[in-house]
Every structure is written in structure tokens, then in C-alpha cells.
Scaffold this active site. Structure first.
Site, PDB file in Angstrom:
ATOM      1  NE  ARG A   8       8.579  -5.507  -0.222  1.00  0.00           N
ATOM      2  CZ  ARG A   8       8.601  -4.625  -0.390  1.00  0.00           C
ATOM      3  NH1 ARG A   8       8.822  -3.937   0.560  1.00  0.00           N
ATOM      4  NH2 ARG A   8       8.524  -3.889  -1.253  1.00  0.00           N
ATOM      5  CD  GLN A  72       6.136  -4.566 -18.394  1.00  0.00           C
ATOM      6  OE1 GLN A  72       5.573  -4.850 -16.561  1.00  0.00           O
ATOM      7  NE2 GLN A  72       7.234  -4.300 -17.649  1.00  0.00           N
ATOM      8  CB  THR A  78       7.818   1.811 -14.499  1.00  0.00           C
ATOM      9  OG1 THR A  78       8.864   2.254 -14.812  1.00  0.00           O
ATOM     10  CG2 THR A  78       7.979   0.995 -13.281  1.00  0.00           C
ATOM     11  CB  SER A  99       1.083   2.213  -9.018  1.00  0.00           C
ATOM     12  OG  SER A  99       2.094   2.574 -10.174  1.00  0.00           O
ATOM     13  CD  GLU A 151      13.605   5.471 -10.119  1.00  0.00           C
ATOM     14  OE1 GLU A 151      13.206   4.229  -9.030  1.00  0.00           O
ATOM     15  OE2 GLU A 151      13.013   5.935 -10.672  1.00  0.00           O
ATOM     16  NE  ARG A 341     -31.270 -16.465   4.683  1.00  0.00           N
ATOM     17  CZ  ARG A 341     -32.063 -17.682   3.961  1.00  0.00           C
ATOM     18  NH1 ARG A 341     -32.325 -18.519   4.882  1.00  0.00           N
ATOM     19  NH2 ARG A 341     -31.455 -17.554   3.196  1.00  0.00           N
ATOM     20  CB  ALA A 388     -40.677 -18.543  21.489  1.00  0.00           C
ATOM     21  CG  ASN A 394     -39.421 -22.246   3.757  1.00  0.00           C
ATOM     22  OD1 ASN A 394     -39.268 -22.988   4.521  1.00  0.00           O
ATOM     23  ND2 ASN A 394     -38.948 -21.223   2.982  1.00  0.00           N
ATOM     24  CB  SER A 413     -44.215 -21.821  21.894  1.00  0.00           C
ATOM     25  OG  SER A 413     -44.396 -20.703  22.606  1.00  0.00           O
TER      26      SER A 413
HETATM   27  C1  UD1 Z   1       8.887   3.269  -9.119  1.00  0.00           C
HETATM   28  C2  UD1 Z   1       9.180   4.768  -9.398  1.00  0.00           C
HETATM   29  C3  UD1 Z   1      10.254   5.524  -9.034  1.00  0.00           C
HETATM   30  C4  UD1 Z   1       8.661   6.220  -8.306  1.00  0.00           C
HETATM   31  C5  UD1 Z   1       8.012   4.516  -7.051  1.00  0.00           C
HETATM   32  C6  UD1 Z   1       6.774   4.858  -6.105  1.00  0.00           C
HETATM   33  C7  UD1 Z   1      11.183   3.367 -11.766  1.00  0.00           C
HETATM   34  C8  UD1 Z   1      11.267   3.602 -12.510  1.00  0.00           C
HETATM   35  N1  UD1 Z   1      10.654   4.241 -10.737  1.00  0.00           N
HETATM   36  O1  UD1 Z   1       9.396   2.920  -8.422  1.00  0.00           O
HETATM   37  O2  UD1 Z   1      10.790   6.871  -8.542  1.00  0.00           O
HETATM   38  O3  UD1 Z   1       9.063   6.565  -6.643  1.00  0.00           O
HETATM   39  O4  UD1 Z   1       7.701   4.148  -8.194  1.00  0.00           O
HETATM   40  O5  UD1 Z   1       6.234   4.068  -6.058  1.00  0.00           O
HETATM   41  O6  UD1 Z   1       9.404   4.471 -12.764  1.00  0.00           O
HETATM   42  N2  UD1 Z   1       5.329  -2.381 -12.733  1.00  0.00           N
HETATM   43  C9  UD1 Z   1       5.715  -3.195 -13.553  1.00  0.00           C
HETATM   44  N3  UD1 Z   1       5.860  -4.122 -14.911  1.00  0.00           N
HETATM   45  C10 UD1 Z   1       7.404  -3.573 -14.530  1.00  0.00           C
HETATM   46  C11 UD1 Z   1       8.376  -3.098 -13.151  1.00  0.00           C
HETATM   47  C12 UD1 Z   1       7.059  -2.286 -12.052  1.00  0.00           C
HETATM   48  O7  UD1 Z   1       4.041  -3.178 -14.257  1.00  0.00           O
HETATM   49  O8  UD1 Z   1       7.903  -4.107 -15.116  1.00  0.00           O
HETATM   50  C13 UD1 Z   1       4.612  -2.110 -12.012  1.00  0.00           C
HETATM   51  C14 UD1 Z   1       4.631  -2.435 -10.193  1.00  0.00           C
HETATM   52  O9  UD1 Z   1       4.157  -3.676 -10.871  1.00  0.00           O
HETATM   53  C15 UD1 Z   1       4.179  -1.729 -10.272  1.00  0.00           C
HETATM   54  C16 UD1 Z   1       4.139  -0.737 -10.365  1.00  0.00           C
HETATM   55  O10 UD1 Z   1       5.095  -0.604 -11.789  1.00  0.00           O
HETATM   56  O11 UD1 Z   1       2.673  -1.294  -9.551  1.00  0.00           O
HETATM   57  C17 UD1 Z   1       5.441  -0.129  -9.962  1.00  0.00           C
HETATM   58  O12 UD1 Z   1       6.079  -0.893  -9.793  1.00  0.00           O
HETATM   59  P1  UD1 Z   1       7.643  -0.647  -8.424  1.00  0.00           P
HETATM   60  O13 UD1 Z   1       8.970  -1.555  -8.687  1.00  0.00           O
HETATM   61  O14 UD1 Z   1       6.529  -0.683  -7.171  1.00  0.00           O
HETATM   62  O15 UD1 Z   1       8.573   0.482  -8.174  1.00  0.00           O
HETATM   63  P2  UD1 Z   1       9.983   0.822  -8.182  1.00  0.00           P
HETATM   64  O16 UD1 Z   1      10.630   0.896  -9.920  1.00  0.00           O
HETATM   65  O17 UD1 Z   1      10.247   0.713  -7.126  1.00  0.00           O
END
Ligand code: UD1
Ligand code: CA
Length: 466
Positions: A8, A72, A78, A99, A151, A341, A388, A394, A413
Site C-alpha cells: 500500500r 525469510q 509472522t 515490527s 486474528e 555552508r 555588495a 577561490n 562593491s
Molecule cells: C499482526 C498480528 C496481529 C496484530 C497486528 C498488529 C499475527 C498473526 N498477527 O497482524 O495480531 O494485531 O500484527 O499490527 O502476528 N511480517 C514478516 N513476515 C511475514 C509476515 C509479516 O516479516 O511473513 C512482518 C511485516 O512486515 C510487519 C509485521 O511482520 O512488519 C506484521 O505483519 P502484518 O502483516 O502487518 O501483521 P498482521 O499479520 O496483519
């Protein structure tokens, strides 16, 4: 966790490298983690991994915290993300999951979370939201004890009514974390490995789970879109403005101030003594110190500079000391529309007026360059008046050379001072001179075409059309 794509944002840049207050989002997170005296930080990368790793490795390290990277690929949730980090974690430690796109969590909040967790207890950072849509909900039993996180997409109607949400931040003993992660499955609405499933595992094993609930939603707000990024930028700037005002700084409007890291990554650091006044629209980047009673006019951009007590920086002035720094002396008057500068070092009561550029030059007490001038690689004494339109030439196309202007020199000037050149104390240079040789103290130097008068000269007259 910094592996997500951030669709997004509609940007080619990985989301966690988007900047808030001049600093990458994930750098904010690491900076906060460092304040907890963490032994190490493990950054989980995926989308744009090379770019993220390179940016972080090159970034300023402000702590002893070791930085490790794990990849990853693909991103399966997550829980799967944190699984990748397990081999890099010491198993006697406490792990805080953060995060990379949640930049404004405060260190004291995380410290409270750490304190709430323990050797055999896990702690979740939670917040109650009026609109909890999209987040994982904290499910408690009749006694109010945390049972699990559900979730959004897996929640029942009743569960969706729960307003307390999981922020995405938890503290959990490393040993337990590794055991629980190994048991995760992806049997859920999104087919993902949910980190949040470990809460129910902890409860099933009799491990206590505490929710540390805060009221300040900004601290757990994530960035998913340019609009959210801008909103958090404002929230952050407003906090900085409030902190400055609490120290006594007078801001014409706290909503129109920006304090940022500088472009080379020097951390934002604005320090003001008593009775500093800052008008609207000013931007301060890198390390800026402002002395007692100094005033900064509207729309100034000041970076890596020291402004001494009582100095006045008039509107629309740009000061960037970069690595060398720039300094403005006590009671000096700078601008409007001045440009200082790197290496500009101005003494007490120096005056720099509109459209004057000063680079790598010192000016001693009471010297003035009030209009449309350039001073580069110059050493200027006291009480010099620099006319002025005058410039130091330089640069000979290959090397830079110094111009020395001793005390009490008057430069007329539109002069060109061709460096290397020294103008002796108290000497005067007539307007329009191109000075290529040193001048003795006290003399008048004029180096321009002599004025010629042709008294019987007649202007041409327009010829009649034929
Ligand atoms: C997650 C939580 C949710 C919480 C929310 C808060 C889980 C399953 N859910 O939601 O309970 O309310 O965060 O914002 O954990 N990321 C990775 N690898 C992945 C997936 C995500 O690195 O495979 C990273 C994303 O880049 C991000 C963070 O983990 O920085 C959270 O991921 P996002 O998809 O925003 O969170 P949700 O799964 O929606
Ligand atoms: Ca998701």
C-alpha cells in the site's frame, strides 16, 4: 520483523526504509531496542532484503547492540518470520518481537513490557481501540486472564467486538519461544503461521501471559500507506515540539516545526538554551545547538550548526555545516536569505545579509558582508566590511586557495579577490577591483579600468525610415 512488502505504500522502496523524521522506520525500531541495552537485534528481512540489510549495515550504530540479519523467503506469516530468527537467538535471553514498520514505540514502554515478562512469563503489549478492525484481539476468560489471540479473519462475531488488540509487540523467554514456534501450523483463515498462536500454547502449558495495556495508540501504530506515514511524522514532530516547549523553548506554532536526522544519517539533536524563540516553518536536521536568547526567523533550514547566544537568524536562511559544522557567534545577525555552508565560522556581532554565501571561512568579531556576496576559503579579520557583490575567486579550476583579509579592511562593491591573496590590515580596495596581488597594510588599491570622459561625444540618433 522487516520482511513484509508494504504494497500500500506504492513505492519501489521497501516499506521499512521509508523515512520518518529523516530516519528509516526500521532504524527507529532499532534505536529504541538499543536503549533497552539489548545484546543483539535480529532483523528478519525478505522483500528488498539486500537493500534493507545494506541500509542498516551502513547506518550509524549508536550502541553496543550486535546487529544480525536473517532472511525469510517466502513470507509465510509472522510465526514463520520469527522461526527464521531462532538460530540467531541466545536461548538464555528474553526476546522482544517488534515490527519494522511501527516506529514510535517508546523505550520506557518496552522496558515496562520486559519488566512485566520474566524468565518464565510472557508479556503482550496491548491497547484498546474504538475501531479494532483488522487487528488480533486479546481473548480473556471470565477472570480476565489472557487466553489467546484471535486474528480478525478467524474471529467470531463476539470476538470481533473485543476492543483490546495485540499491538504486534511481545516479550517472551527465548527458550519457550523456540519450543512453541516449532509447534505452529497454518490451519487458519489466512493459511499463515501466526506468531500469535503461541499465546494459547503458553496458557496450555501453564505459562503465565500478561497483557501490558497502554493508552497511547500512536506508540503501536504501524505504517501501511503514505497517509499513515505522514500522520505518524506529525505525531512524532508534535512530541518533539512539546518536549522543546517543556524545556522553555518558545515555538510560534508547535505544528510547524520539523526536527530530523540529517541526510547523512546524523541523528536529530536539537539543544536550546534559555529563551530561544523559533518562528514557524523551521527545519532542524542533525546536531544543532542554539544559545540563550537566540531567535530563529520563519522558514529557516538549519543543519549541523551552533548558533551562539543572542544571535538572530532572519527568515529563509539556510545553514548546513555538514561534517565540518558551521557556527554563528554571539549577537550575530544572519539573513534574511543567507546561506552558510560547511566550515562557516562567524564571530561575535558578525552581519551576513541577503544572498550572501559563506563557505569554509572564518569571520572575526564585527565583520560584515551585507549584500549579494561570496566568501569561500577566506580568513577574515575583525571589523572588515565586505562590499555588495564581491567574491573570493577561490578555485582556479583545479585547486582551492585561501584569501586572507586582515583586520579593518574595507572591500568595495563588486570586487573579485583572486586567491591566494592577502589584504593587509586597514587597507581598502576600491569598488570593481580585481585583486590578484597582496596589498600592504593601510593602502588603497584600485584595480580596474580608469574612468575616461569624452566630452564632445554624441549619442546616435534614430534614422528616418525610407
Ligand atoms: C499482526 C498480528 C496481529 C496484530 C497486528 C498488529 C499475527 C498473526 N498477527 O497482524 O495480531 O494485531 O500484527 O499490527 O502476528 N511480517 C514478516 N513476515 C511475514 C509476515 C509479516 O516479516 O511473513 C512482518 C511485516 O512486515 C510487519 C509485521 O511482520 O512488519 C506484521 O505483519 P502484518 O502483516 O502487518 O501483521 P498482521 O499479520 O496483519
Ligand atoms: Ca498480514
Amino acid at each position: 520483523m522487516a520482511a513484509g512488502k508494504g504494497t500500500r505504500m506504492k513505492s519501489r522502496m521497501p516499506k521499512v526504509l521509508q523515512k520518518l523524521a529523516g530516519r528509516a522506520l526500521v532504524q527507529h525500531v532499532l534505536h529504541t531496542a538499543a536503549q533497552l541495552q539489548a545484546r543483539s537485534a535480529v532483523v528478519i528481512t525478505g522483500h528488498g532484503a539486500e537493500q534493507v540489510e545494506a541500509a542498516l549495515a551502513a547506518g550509524a550504530t549508536d550502541s553496543a547492540m550486535a546487529l544480525k540479519f536473517v532472511r525469510q523467503e517466502p513470507q509465510l506469516g509472522t510465526g514463520h518470520a520469527v522461526q527464521q530468527a531462532v538460530p540467531a537467538l541466545a536461548d538464555d535471553g528474553l526476546v522482544i518481537v517488534l515490527s519494522g514498520d511501527v516506529p514510535l514505540t517508546q523505550a520506557q514502554t518496552l522496558q515496562a513490557l520486559v519488566d512485566a515478562a520474566g524468565a518464565d512469563r510472557m508479556a503482550l503489549l496491548t491497547v484498546a481501540l474504538d475501531n479494532p478492525t483488522g487487528y488480533g484481539r486479546i481473548v480473556r476468560n471470565a477472570q480476565g486472564t489472557v487466553q489467546r489471540i484471535v486474528e480478525q479473519k478467524d474471529a467470531s462475531e463476539d470476538e470481533r467486538a473485543i476492543q483490546e488488540i495485540y499491538s504486534g509487540i511481545m516479550a517472551v523467554p527465548a527458550k519457550r519461544l523456540a519450543q512453541w514456534l516449532a509447534q505452529l501450523n497454518n490451519h487458519n483463515a489466512q493459511g499463515e503461521y501466526y506468531l500469535t498462536d503461541i499465546v494459547a500454547m503458553a496458557v496450555a502449558e501453564g505459562v503465565e501471559v500478561v497483557a501490558h495495556r497502554i493508552t497511547d495508540a500512536v506508540q503501536v501504530a504501524g505504517v501501511n500507506s503514505p497517509l499513515q506515514l505522514a500522520e505518524l511524522e506529525r505525531a512524532h514532530q508534535q512530541r518533539q515540539a512539546i518536549a522543546l516547549m517543556e524545556q522553555g523553548v518558545r515555538l510560534a506554532d508547535p505544528a510547524r516545526l520539523d526536527v530530523r536526522d540529517d541526510v547523512r544519517g546524523l541523528p536529530a539533536h536539537l539543544v536550546c538554551e534559555q529563551d530561544v524563540d523559533i518562528d514557524v516553518g523551521c527545519i532542524f536536521t542533525g546536531r544543532v545547538e542554539i544559545g540563550e536568547g537566540a531567535r530563529i526567523g520563519a522558514y529557516c533550514h538549519i543543519s549541523n550548526a551552533t548558533i551562539a547566544a543572542g544571535a538572530v537568524i532572519h527568515p529563509f536562511t539556510h545553514i548546513d555545516g555538514e561534517k565540518l559544522g558551521a557556527s554563528v557567534g554571539e549577537g550575530a545577525l544572519i539573513g534574511p536569505f543567507a546561506r552558510l555552508r560547511p566550515g562557516a565560522q562567524l564571530g561575535k556581532q558578525v552581519h551576513i545579509g541577503n544572498f550572501v554565501e559563506v563557505k569554509n571561512s572564518t569571520m572575526a568579531e564585527g565583520s560584515k558582508a551585507n549584500h549579494l556576496a561570496y566568501l569561500g576559503d577566506a580568513t577574515v579579520g575583525e571589523r572588515v566590511n565586505y562590499g555588495a557583490g564581491s567574491i573570493t575567486a577561490n578555485y582556479d579550476g583545479v585547486n582551492k586557495h585561501r584569501t586572507v583579509i586582515e583586520n579593518d579592511v574595507q572591500i568595495g562593491s563588486n570586487c573579485v579577490l583572486v586567491a591566494p591573496v592577502t589584504l593587509g590590515a586597514g587597507s581598502t580596495v576600491g569598488g570593481g577591483s580585481t585583486v590578484t596581488k597582496n596589498t600592504e597594510p593601510g593602502v588603497l588599491t584600485v584595480a580596474r579600468g580608469k574612468q575616461v570622459t569624452i566630452s564632445n561625444w554624441k549619442r546616435p540618433v534614430k534614422q528616418p525610415k525610407v
